[in-house]
Enzyme design. Structure first.
Site, PDB file in Angstrom:
ATOM      1  CE1 TYR A   1      -3.628  -2.490   0.140  1.00  0.00           C
ATOM      2  CE2 TYR A   1      -2.567  -3.335   2.113  1.00  0.00           C
ATOM      3  CZ  TYR A   1      -3.497  -3.473   1.104  1.00  0.00           C
ATOM      4  OH  TYR A   1      -4.294  -4.583   1.047  1.00  0.00           O
TER       5      TYR A   1
ATOM      6  N   PRO B   1     -11.152  -0.175  -2.621  1.00  0.00           N
ATOM      7  CG  PRO B   1     -11.169  -2.268  -1.661  1.00  0.00           C
ATOM      8  CD  PRO B   1     -10.599  -0.890  -1.473  1.00  0.00           C
TER       9      PRO B   1
ATOM     10  CG  HIS C   1      -7.213  -2.348   0.465  1.00  0.00           C
ATOM     11  ND1 HIS C   1      -7.212  -3.178   1.559  1.00  0.00           N
ATOM     12  CD2 HIS C   1      -7.666  -3.100  -0.563  1.00  0.00           C
ATOM     13  CE1 HIS C   1      -7.632  -4.378   1.197  1.00  0.00           C
ATOM     14  NE2 HIS C   1      -7.921  -4.350  -0.084  1.00  0.00           N
TER      15      HIS C   1
ATOM     16  CE  LYS D   1     -22.842 -23.589   2.711  1.00  0.00           C
ATOM     17  NZ  LYS D   1     -23.643 -23.009   3.798  1.00  0.00           N
TER      18      LYS D   1
ATOM     19  CE  LYS E   1     -22.661 -34.855   1.423  1.00  0.00           C
ATOM     20  NZ  LYS E   1     -23.977 -34.246   1.182  1.00  0.00           N
TER      21      LYS E   1
ATOM     22  N   PRO F   1     -18.187 -23.855  -1.691  1.00  0.00           N
ATOM     23  CG  PRO F   1     -20.125 -23.012  -0.691  1.00  0.00           C
ATOM     24  CD  PRO F   1     -18.910 -23.840  -0.411  1.00  0.00           C
ATOM     25  CG  ASP F   2     -13.808 -19.113  -2.055  1.00  0.00           C
ATOM     26  OD1 ASP F   2     -14.251 -18.004  -2.414  1.00  0.00           O
ATOM     27  OD2 ASP F   2     -12.600 -19.412  -2.102  1.00  0.00           O
TER      28      ASP F   2
ATOM     29  CE1 TYR G   1      -2.494 -11.191  -3.802  1.00  0.00           C
ATOM     30  CE2 TYR G   1      -4.845 -11.176  -3.347  1.00  0.00           C
ATOM     31  CZ  TYR G   1      -3.551 -10.897  -2.965  1.00  0.00           C
ATOM     32  OH  TYR G   1      -3.302 -10.327  -1.742  1.00  0.00           O
TER      33      TYR G   1
ATOM     34  CB  SER H   1      -8.614 -14.181   6.454  1.00  0.00           C
ATOM     35  OG  SER H   1      -8.389 -13.546   7.674  1.00  0.00           O
TER      36      SER H   1
ATOM     37  CB  THR I   1      -4.515 -10.943   2.664  1.00  0.00           C
ATOM     38  OG1 THR I   1      -3.562 -10.049   2.098  1.00  0.00           O
ATOM     39  CG2 THR I   1      -5.787 -10.233   3.021  1.00  0.00           C
TER      40      THR I   1
ATOM     41  CB  SER J   1     -11.282 -10.376  -3.128  1.00  0.00           C
ATOM     42  OG  SER J   1     -11.345 -10.353  -1.740  1.00  0.00           O
TER      43      SER J   1
HETATM   44  N1  COA Z   1     -19.448 -29.493   1.557  1.00  0.00           N
HETATM   45  C1  COA Z   1     -20.449 -28.785   2.084  1.00  0.00           C
HETATM   46  N2  COA Z   1     -20.287 -27.513   2.561  1.00  0.00           N
HETATM   47  C2  COA Z   1     -19.064 -26.978   2.492  1.00  0.00           C
HETATM   48  C3  COA Z   1     -17.976 -27.673   1.937  1.00  0.00           C
HETATM   49  C4  COA Z   1     -18.207 -28.994   1.465  1.00  0.00           C
HETATM   50  N3  COA Z   1     -17.240 -29.740   0.935  1.00  0.00           N
HETATM   51  N4  COA Z   1     -16.900 -26.870   1.998  1.00  0.00           N
HETATM   52  C5  COA Z   1     -17.283 -25.717   2.571  1.00  0.00           C
HETATM   53  N5  COA Z   1     -18.599 -25.782   2.875  1.00  0.00           N
HETATM   54  C6  COA Z   1     -19.425 -24.755   3.522  1.00  0.00           C
HETATM   55  C7  COA Z   1     -18.711 -24.153   4.717  1.00  0.00           C
HETATM   56  O1  COA Z   1     -18.963 -24.927   5.873  1.00  0.00           O
HETATM   57  C8  COA Z   1     -19.334 -22.768   4.777  1.00  0.00           C
HETATM   58  O2  COA Z   1     -20.614 -22.875   5.374  1.00  0.00           O
HETATM   59  P1  COA Z   1     -21.418 -21.589   5.979  1.00  0.00           P
HETATM   60  O3  COA Z   1     -21.972 -20.849   4.805  1.00  0.00           O
HETATM   61  O4  COA Z   1     -22.474 -22.229   6.786  1.00  0.00           O
HETATM   62  O5  COA Z   1     -20.418 -20.819   6.775  1.00  0.00           O
HETATM   63  C9  COA Z   1     -19.556 -22.421   3.333  1.00  0.00           C
HETATM   64  O6  COA Z   1     -19.603 -23.666   2.650  1.00  0.00           O
HETATM   65  C10 COA Z   1     -18.475 -21.530   2.746  1.00  0.00           C
HETATM   66  O7  COA Z   1     -17.236 -22.203   2.734  1.00  0.00           O
HETATM   67  P2  COA Z   1     -16.188 -21.989   1.546  1.00  0.00           P
HETATM   68  O8  COA Z   1     -16.924 -21.591   0.331  1.00  0.00           O
HETATM   69  O9  COA Z   1     -15.308 -23.175   1.458  1.00  0.00           O
HETATM   70  O10 COA Z   1     -15.355 -20.739   1.921  1.00  0.00           O
HETATM   71  P3  COA Z   1     -15.005 -19.989   3.252  1.00  0.00           P
HETATM   72  O11 COA Z   1     -16.223 -19.383   3.822  1.00  0.00           O
HETATM   73  O12 COA Z   1     -14.186 -20.874   4.128  1.00  0.00           O
HETATM   74  O13 COA Z   1     -14.112 -18.813   2.662  1.00  0.00           O
HETATM   75  C11 COA Z   1     -12.102 -17.738   2.011  1.00  0.00           C
HETATM   76  C12 COA Z   1     -12.915 -19.029   1.954  1.00  0.00           C
HETATM   77  C13 COA Z   1     -10.807 -17.933   1.288  1.00  0.00           C
HETATM   78  C14 COA Z   1     -12.890 -16.622   1.326  1.00  0.00           C
HETATM   79  C15 COA Z   1     -11.870 -17.402   3.514  1.00  0.00           C
HETATM   80  O14 COA Z   1     -11.099 -18.402   4.109  1.00  0.00           O
HETATM   81  C16 COA Z   1     -11.118 -16.107   3.702  1.00  0.00           C
HETATM   82  O15 COA Z   1      -9.915 -16.134   3.874  1.00  0.00           O
HETATM   83  N6  COA Z   1     -11.821 -14.968   3.728  1.00  0.00           N
HETATM   84  C17 COA Z   1     -11.222 -13.650   3.821  1.00  0.00           C
HETATM   85  C18 COA Z   1     -10.945 -13.106   2.450  1.00  0.00           C
HETATM   86  C19 COA Z   1     -10.593 -11.651   2.486  1.00  0.00           C
HETATM   87  O16 COA Z   1      -9.890 -11.191   3.344  1.00  0.00           O
HETATM   88  N7  COA Z   1     -11.152 -10.931   1.510  1.00  0.00           N
HETATM   89  C20 COA Z   1     -11.060  -9.508   1.469  1.00  0.00           C
HETATM   90  C21 COA Z   1      -9.887  -8.952   0.783  1.00  0.00           C
HETATM   91  S1  COA Z   1     -10.097  -7.201   0.667  1.00  0.00           S
END
Ligand code: COA
Length: 631
Positions: free
Chosen positions: A112, A125, A348, A428, A431, A434-435, A457, A461, A470, A559
């Site tokens: 930054y 942002p 930021h 979900k 299984k 979602p991310d 990228y 967190s 990050t 992100s």
């Molecule tokens: N089967 C069923 N459900 C699952 C699953 C699977 N195999 N894997 C994950 N899930 C569920 C999780 O339990 C979670 O449930 P919830 O909605 O009830 O909480 C949901 O799906 C989301 O999980 P997932 O998509 O894997 O991602 P996450 O929430 O763990 O997020 C990151 C991933 C990378 C975004 C997160 O770890 C992170 O670091 N966030 C910060 C990012 C950041 O700083 N961004 C800003 C920059 S300015």
């Protein structure tokens, strides 16, 4: 265990507003924050060997085979026993022993404060929220007043140290960023910027700044008994501001903050030579936050509304519109347009998106609550207008800033897409994370548009660690490449494609778990590089290598910023020929903001948004057609 972004934030909807607001000193629980912080682990320094191996694996899908062979030789040389890598690693380990977080200061500097591109579009942002229906200008003022009251209510939790701790994957997170959001501001320098945080001063500020028609005002937001002004009181004050800033021919002094940082650093020194200007600038810098009451923007179709709102939050639309109605160095600027468009822009350096959306989720709930308490209207003083003496030199700087800003506005291609077909419930149910599923859709979309994989990228967190910020999740992997290449290959069976998708999703989720636990590669590589600079050794060849440059040239900068509110963050690409994508996955839909630069003929935000929608739909179809995936 999967990393769960388990936010246990604010159940304000259930609490009466009159109970929420308490004087700061009355309920301060000293040391609660510090006790929490002390309980967090320190960021580890990953083993050198591990990072080197993972670095080579990350290069595989994005560099040519010949290049990779050369890089393998450089890495072998770097990590050999007694080599330069080992020396730097030892230096890093010593630094980790001596500091609270070996990375955080270096990160803020390099990501930054040393970064000289304008903060607008390139770093700060924007956040777009659903439009509010105002019937008239009073509606706008009333909403702004409630919003300010909501932010002050959140501030009370910060001041009292009663913010609920956030969790990720069951682990408590560092809460430091919440303490950096308010009363802080970036200060431009000639070569490097800095950030000041007045919340930590012996006399913390009690005012916000409000800007309307390019004119800034100081608005005191606390009564003499230290209680925050109510929404009713704030409304009266905002009306006074509005009525004394009706002229529209004022110099847009705030547009100076949109400049390249070196130019702004120079113009800043010139601006504050004048005593009145200096006092006005300091009042903005010291304020708790800024509220921008925006003029109406050009009308657009319903379809394009969110994209237009996104650029209003990101850059203000140019010098003719609202870009001068900002102070882009301010950490938090809440923006409320006359037509019901609202959101924010944030600088930021002090924080990432998640604490900002936690604040917004709170404010949105707060604004929905009825005002139960009507305070008797004691007359409040007129908010003070901030004066600026515009010399010919300052006028010239403003004109230059306007021109550059307008070029930047013309160049940004922004598309907000609400993907209505499904949300995180679908992956979900299959299984899958979602991310990871969304990231694989991004990989497929990029591959379809460009017939190759691009360095990607995704922010992860590091807040499980004290003062953590990050790490990078490198979403382009061997597994994602195998999946994207196979997807449109008619010679492949659906069952094979599903297996490749599942493998790629699992690999992405494993990378995420490594990243949030401090075992990914990017911050470690940065640390080794910074250690080389500090030790004054010549830069190791691995960092001068083409592969390293390719790895750092993020064609896709992405992100996830999840929120309870139906909003989406947006930001600009980090390279001239790349895309930026930010998303908020809700249960049954996903909000995306996709951007690119118009000056690059290879990229196009609308095409990318369309390719992303197609990829998500095609991936669903594949899963639904596959017997194995049937539930
Ligand atoms: N089967 C069923 N459900 C699952 C699953 C699977 N195999 N894997 C994950 N899930 C569920 C999780 O339990 C979670 O449930 P919830 O909605 O009830 O909480 C949901 O799906 C989301 O999980 P997932 O998509 O894997 O991602 P996450 O929430 O763990 O997020 C990151 C991933 C990378 C975004 C997160 O770890 C992170 O670091 N966030 C910060 C990012 C950041 O700083 N961004 C800003 C920059 S300015």
């Amino acid at each position: 265990m999967w990393g769960i972004w388990a936010r246990t934030m604010v159940k304000v909807g259930m609490v009466k507003p009159c109970c929420l607001v308490k004087p700061v000193s009355a309920t301060r629980i000293a040391g609660r924050y510090l006790a929490h912080q002390r309980g967090l682990s320190c960021l580890p320094v990953p083993p050198l060997q591990q990072t080197c191996e993972r670095y080579l694996a990350a290069l595989e899908p994005i560099v040519e085979a010949e290049e990779l062979t050369h890089t393998k030789e450089l890495v072998a040389e770097f990590q050999k026993p007694g080599g330069v890598g080992e020396r730097l690693q030892k230096g890093l380990e010593r630094r980790a022993q001596k500091t609270e977080n070996w990375l955080s200061d270096w990160w803020v500097q390099t990501a930054y404060l040393d970064y000289r591109m304008p903060v607008v579009v390139h770093s700060s942002p924007g956040l777009v929220l659903p439009r509010i229906e105002f019937n008239d200008r009073q509606g706008q003022m009333r909403y702004a007043a409630k919003l300010i009251a909501g932010v002050l209510d959140f501030k009370t939790m910060i001041d009292n140290e009663t913010l609920p701790v956030e969790y990720l994957g069951g682990s408590p997170l560092c809460m430091n960023q919440f303490y950096e959001l308010l009363s802080s501001c970036r200060i431009p320098g000639l070569k490097r910027d800095s950030v000041v945080n007045h919340a930590k001063s012996s006399r913390p500020p009690t005012h916000i700044t409000v800007v309307h028609n390019f004119q800034f005002f100081v608005l005191d937001v606390y009564n003499s008994d230290r209680t925050p002004l109510t929404a009713d009181q704030l409304y009266v004050q905002l009306e006074k501001i509005w009525n004394s800033s009706l002229q529209t021919n004022k110099e847009p002094i705030g547009i100076l903050t949109t400049q390249h940082r070196n130019s702004w650093g120079k113009a800043y020194l010139n601006l504050i030579k004048d005593k009145t200007n200096k006092q006005s600038v300091q009042a903005i810098q010291r304020s708790i936050f800024t509220v921008c009451l925006d003029a109406p923007m050009p009308r657009t179709s319903q379809e394009m509304y969110r994209s237009r709102a996104a650029v209003q939050m990101l850059h203000g639309g140019g010098s003719r519109w609202n870009s001068g109605n900002r102070w882009f160095d301010k950490t938090l600027q809440f923006i409320i347009g006359e037509d019901g468009t609202w959101g924010l822009n944030y600088e930021h350096a002090p924080a990432e998106g998640p604490p900002i959306v936690a604040l917004i989720d709170h404010v949105v709930e707060y604004t929905k609550m009825p005002e139960l308490v009507r305070t008797p209207m004691v007359p409040l003083p007129m908010p003070k207008k901030l004066r600026f003496n515009i010399t010919p030199e300052i006028k010239k700087d403003i004109e230059e800033a306007k021109q550059n800003m307008n070029i930047m506005v013309q160049d940004l291609d922004m598309r907000v897409m609400v993907f209505e077909h499904f949300g995180k419930n679908l992956p979900k149910a299959h299984k899958m994370s979602p991310d990871a599923f969304i990231q694989m859709a991004l990989q497929l979309a990029y591959y379809r548009l460009h017939q190759r994989c691009g360095s990607t990228y995704e922010s992860a967190s590091l807040r499980m660690f004290r003062l953590g910020r990050t790490e990078t999740i490198r979403s382009a992997s061997i597994d994602s490449a195998n999946f994207a290449k196979a997807f449109d290959d008619p010679s492949k069976q659906n069952s094979e494609k599903v297996a490749l998708l599942e493998k790629a999703v699992k690999a992405h989720r494993s990378y995420t778990d490594r990243a949030i636990r401090g075992q990914a590669i990017d911050r470690h590589l940065l640390g080794l590089k910074m250690q080389a600079i500090e030790d004054l050794v010549s830069m190791p060849d691995v960092f001068m290598d083409t592969s390293y440059a390719v790895a750092m040239h993020y064609k896709l900068s992405t992100s996830q910023v999840p929120a309870k509110t139906d909003c989406v963050m947006c930001f600009g690409p980090v390279v001239p020929d790349g895309y930026a994508t930010c998303y908020n996955p809700m249960s049954n839909h996903i909000n995306f903001a996709v951007s690119a630069f118009n000056s690059c003929t290879e990229t196009n935000a609308a095409h990318m948004a369309q390719a992303l929608e197609d990829a998500l739909l095609d991936m669903r179809m594949l899963l639904e057609q596959s017997p194995k995936a049937k539930l």
